[in-house]
Design an enzyme around this catalytic site. Structure first.
Site, PDB file in Angstrom:
ATOM      1  N   ASP A  18      -1.682 -42.517  43.005  1.00 16.23           N
ATOM      2  CA  ASP A  18      -2.440 -43.428  43.858  1.00 16.23           C
ATOM      3  C   ASP A  18      -3.298 -42.614  44.825  1.00 16.23           C
ATOM      4  O   ASP A  18      -2.782 -41.901  45.687  1.00 16.23           O
ATOM      5  CB  ASP A  18      -1.476 -44.327  44.634  1.00 16.23           C
ATOM      6  CG  ASP A  18      -2.175 -45.458  45.365  1.00 16.23           C
ATOM      7  OD1 ASP A  18      -3.397 -45.374  45.573  1.00 16.23           O
ATOM      8  OD2 ASP A  18      -1.492 -46.427  45.733  1.00 16.23           O
ATOM      9  N   SER A  48      -0.335 -52.869  48.751  1.00 21.42           N
ATOM     10  CA  SER A  48      -1.478 -52.309  49.445  1.00 21.42           C
ATOM     11  C   SER A  48      -1.538 -52.892  50.870  1.00 21.42           C
ATOM     12  O   SER A  48      -0.581 -52.725  51.625  1.00 21.42           O
ATOM     13  CB  SER A  48      -2.764 -52.579  48.659  1.00 21.42           C
ATOM     14  OG  SER A  48      -3.826 -51.787  49.132  1.00 21.42           O
ATOM     15  N   HIS A  61      -2.941 -46.944  41.832  1.00 24.66           N
ATOM     16  CA  HIS A  61      -2.734 -47.983  42.845  1.00 24.66           C
ATOM     17  C   HIS A  61      -2.267 -49.337  42.296  1.00 24.66           C
ATOM     18  O   HIS A  61      -1.334 -49.926  42.848  1.00 24.66           O
ATOM     19  CB  HIS A  61      -4.018 -48.146  43.657  1.00 24.66           C
ATOM     20  CG  HIS A  61      -3.855 -48.944  44.905  1.00 24.66           C
ATOM     21  ND1 HIS A  61      -2.996 -48.580  45.927  1.00 24.66           N
ATOM     22  CD2 HIS A  61      -4.444 -50.102  45.311  1.00 24.66           C
ATOM     23  CE1 HIS A  61      -3.059 -49.465  46.898  1.00 24.66           C
ATOM     24  NE2 HIS A  61      -3.928 -50.399  46.561  1.00 24.66           N
TER      25      HIS A  61
END
Length: 722
Positions: free
Chosen positions: A667, A579, A698
């Site tokens: 995601d 991320s 995610h």
């Protein structure tokens, strides 16, 4: 041929070793909750009911189980009962009398369909069972941490929860009709024609399919389920609890107009504490422009507390602790936003509240003290807050992180873990006010970990960016975890910035950290400026400077670790992050191409400007680039230029390090296009790259996906060691 055979044999041996170590660390269960029961043993002691999660590699699922412990009056000598599998239980709660236990059970019907049942257990038997799908009062019950609730009424007859609003049936414009025209089989409501493809906004990543929650009540006396009306349609309710008299509910409502922005990991959403009576009278208790969460009543029902911060801005930040007097309707702040640090009653620094929730039961028996836990720099600490004196006292524990799970009759149950030790349960008896630092703790569980894990070291690095002339905050920290050696330059180092960016690493057990270090790597987990747990000024220092200040912080941490620990090998530096951590590692490989050997990026942000129109949190891209976000207005060209400039793709022509991507097709937070586009650009530059695409979202947390991406990460580092 013999050389190829030896190489293949070495690779297979390497894979087997990594798999075996993964199986070892995956064997440790994770503690998810614990509750102190009133049930006494011969008039003395207590029972602790704990819930755990464990990876089952053969089934490719995480299983859940409950473990009960009977503890004597001295809170010592726990007796452990046989664990019970609770894998299909989504939620459960005990009535205040502990006569009833409600369970939300989700039972698979086939590979794609599941059914939910609300069960009520009484005196060791299933007393009532409600087929929620057959009753057709609402859709699926919410079991997530943001909206979900499950609570008995004070009278012990009703169960309160949040569910999806029942949708009207739809059908195409043209549909052949049955010859029997006595009824359409859909009840009284006539299906809506031509709306089966209607787009319905939901609450984003990991809340996909959750569109419009409703407050629901199951009355076990009348066997009726009702939707509690009165919440305006432009609000989405959640986190509901009963009022002390049972004549209404308190909860949180989030604004869902003009757009639902992704909620998970985001404590900045415009929201209110609300009160709703049984006859539908709706009122707001908190102020405009705030983001609130986690309402909790005191044991005597007089005080209501919640967490509160200003709406908008960074996705996570410091909170106030607000107290609302239920009788006088007056509000006061018990703990304010901490800009840098303040002193606790014992003199230790306190950096503010960054917890995303309060324990379900967090009050002392006299309703004058609150127990909670929050990230503090490199660990999670627990505190007692006196609502009269506003004194903050730390419940000290130096060997890792400690979290309060439950408080009943001044008996406190906590979770303790460290990078070297999986979570354990401890019990303590809260002493009188002012004497909290004398509190004694007694172990309930005690995991025996592999000696190799116990032999690793954990060091905290205090770091300062003295040369950053633009910064108001210059200090931050990092954690080195792994082996150490008397030989110089022996240990390869994985540099690992966290995601968010407004989150933090803590000295608490993590499977991926255990795996990497047991395989001989050191890991450097960097809480760069902008991380939570170090004061609100630290959080505010990063927006507008991503791709610069955070990148420099991580690289400086790596260079300082090499200086402080000569056993680390500067020729074997690797990058690992997901991320925003993926954003940073792709930045680092572009800005410092000569320093890092290989990169693993999980669902990385690579182009902030391109992410604006596809993510469930477009406000994130604006805020982190240094701009305000207005859902009613498009961003300026200047803002998009800044987003592009602060993105890793801006440095892609410098990248030489082999790069492995792990990407989730589902995601919604950082869509797969971010990594796929970057992957193609690297390939066009003849940089060695590989992309693994998973049917996951995610976190990439499904058991087979987690196992595959972690083992592939380790193998990627091993392949590029030389």
């Amino acid at each position: 041929m013999q050389f190829i055979s030896r190489a293949l044999g070495k690779m297979e041996s390497q894979i087997d070793r990594v798999v075996n170590v993964y199986k070892t660390v995956a064997h440790y269960p994770s503690l998810t909750s614990a509750r102190v029961l009133k049930s006494l043993v011969n008039g003395n002691g207590v029972t602790v009911l704990s819930s755990w999660s464990q990876r089952n590699l053969e089934r490719g699922k995480s299983i859940k189980f409950q473990q009960m412990y009977i503890v004597d009056a001295s809170l010592q000598n726990p007796t452990e009962l046989v664990p019970v599998d609770t894998t299909f239980e989504l939620l459960s709660c005990m009535s205040s009398s502990e006569e009833f236990r409600a369970v939300l059970r989700e039972v698979p019907q086939d590979e794609t369909k599941k059914k939910q049942y609300l069960e009520v257990w009484r005196q060791r038997q299933l007393w009532k069972n409600y087929d929620l799908q057959a009753l057709e009062v609402h859709g699926d019950v919410y079991a997530d941490a943001d909206f979900g609730s499950f609570e008995w009424s004070p009278c012990g007859e009703k169960v309160l929860y949040i569910a999806e609003k029942k949708l009207p049936k739809t059908e195409p414009f043209y549909k052949p009709k049955p010859l029997d025209t006595k009824g359409n089989g859909s009840g009284d409501a006539k299906p809506l024609r031509g709306e089966e493809y209607l787009f319905r906004p939901d609450w984003g990543e990991q809340l996909v399919g959750k569109h419009q929650p409703v407050v629901s009540i199951c009355d076990t006396k009348t066997d009726k389920i009702q939707i509690l009306e009165g919440v305006p349609s432009h609000f989405s309710p959640g986190q509901v609890i009963w009022t002390p008299d049972g004549e209404g509910v308190i909860g949180v409502v989030w604004k869902n107009e003009p757009r639902r922005l992704g909620l998970i990991y985001c404590t900045n959403r415009d929201s209110y504490i609300f009160h709703l009576t049984m006859d539908g009278a709706f009122s707001l208790l908190s102020d405009d422009g705030q983001a609130v969460r986690s309402p909790r009543f005191s044991a005597d029902g007089r005080n209501l507390i919640w967490l509160q911060r200003t709406a908008g801005g960074p996705h996570h930040a410091a909170h106030k602790l607000v107290c609302y007097d239920w009788e006088t309707k007056k509000k006061e702040v018990l703990v304010d936003i901490v800009r840098r640090s303040v002193k606790t009653a014992g003199g230790s620094p306190f950096y503010g509240l960054y917890n995303q929730a309060l324990p379900r039961r967090c009050w002392s028996s006299d309703s004058k003290r609150i127990l909670l836990s929050t990230p503090q720099r490199h660990k999670v600490n627990s505190y007692v807050i006196d609502i009269e004196t506003k004194t903050i006292t730390e419940l000290e524990w130096d060997d890792g992180s400690q979290s309060v799970l439950d408080v009943w009759n001044d008996i406190v149950v906590c979770s303790r873990s460290s990078l070297k030790t999986p979570a354990n349960l401890v019990l303590g008896k809260l002493p009188p006010a002012g004497s909290e630092k004398t509190m004694q703790w007694f172990p309930v569980t005690n995991w025996v970990v592999t000696s190799a894990l116990d032999g690793l070291v954990c060091h905290t690095l205090a770091l300062t960016q003295e040369n950053d002339s633009e910064a108001t905050v210059k200090s931050y920290c990092a954690i080195y975890f792994g082996p150490e050696s008397t030989k110089e330059k022996e240990i390869p180092l994985i540099v690992w910035p966290h995601g968010g960016p407004h989150s933090a690493f803590a000295n608490a057990f993590m499977l991926d950290a255990a795996l990497l270090t047991l395989l001989g790597f050191g890991v450097l987990m960097v809480n760069f400026r902008g991380s939570v747990g170090a004061g609100q000024d630290s959080v505010d220092s990063l927006p507008g400077r991503i791709g610069d200040a955070d990148v420099k912080d991580v690289h400086y941490a790596a260079t300082e670790a090499l200086k402080q620990f000569p056993f680390l090998n500067p020729e074997k530096l690797f990058l690992f992050g997901g991320s925003h951590g993926g954003f940073l590692v792709t930045h680092l490989s572009g800005q410092y191409p000569k320093d890092y050997k290989a990169v693993v990026a999980r669902n990385p942000v690579t182009d902030v400007a391109a992410m604006f129109t596809v993510t469930d949190i477009p406000d994130w891209t604006a805020v982190e680039a240094g701009y305000q976000y207005n859902v009613l207005q498009d961003m300026s060209l200047e803002a998009f230029e800044k987003m592009k400039k602060c993105s890793p793709v801006n440095h892609i022509n410098n990248v030489v390090a082999p790069t492995l991507f792990m990407v989730g097709k589902k995601d919604a937070r950082v869509p797969s296009s971010q990594a796929i586009g970057y992957y193609h650009l690297l390939r066009s530059n003849n940089v060695k790259t590989k992309l693994l695409l998973y049917e996951d979202n995610h976190p990439l947390s499904q058991v087979p996906v987690e196992m595959d991406n972690l083992i592939n990460s380790v193998l990627w580092f091993m392949q590029h060691m030389e």
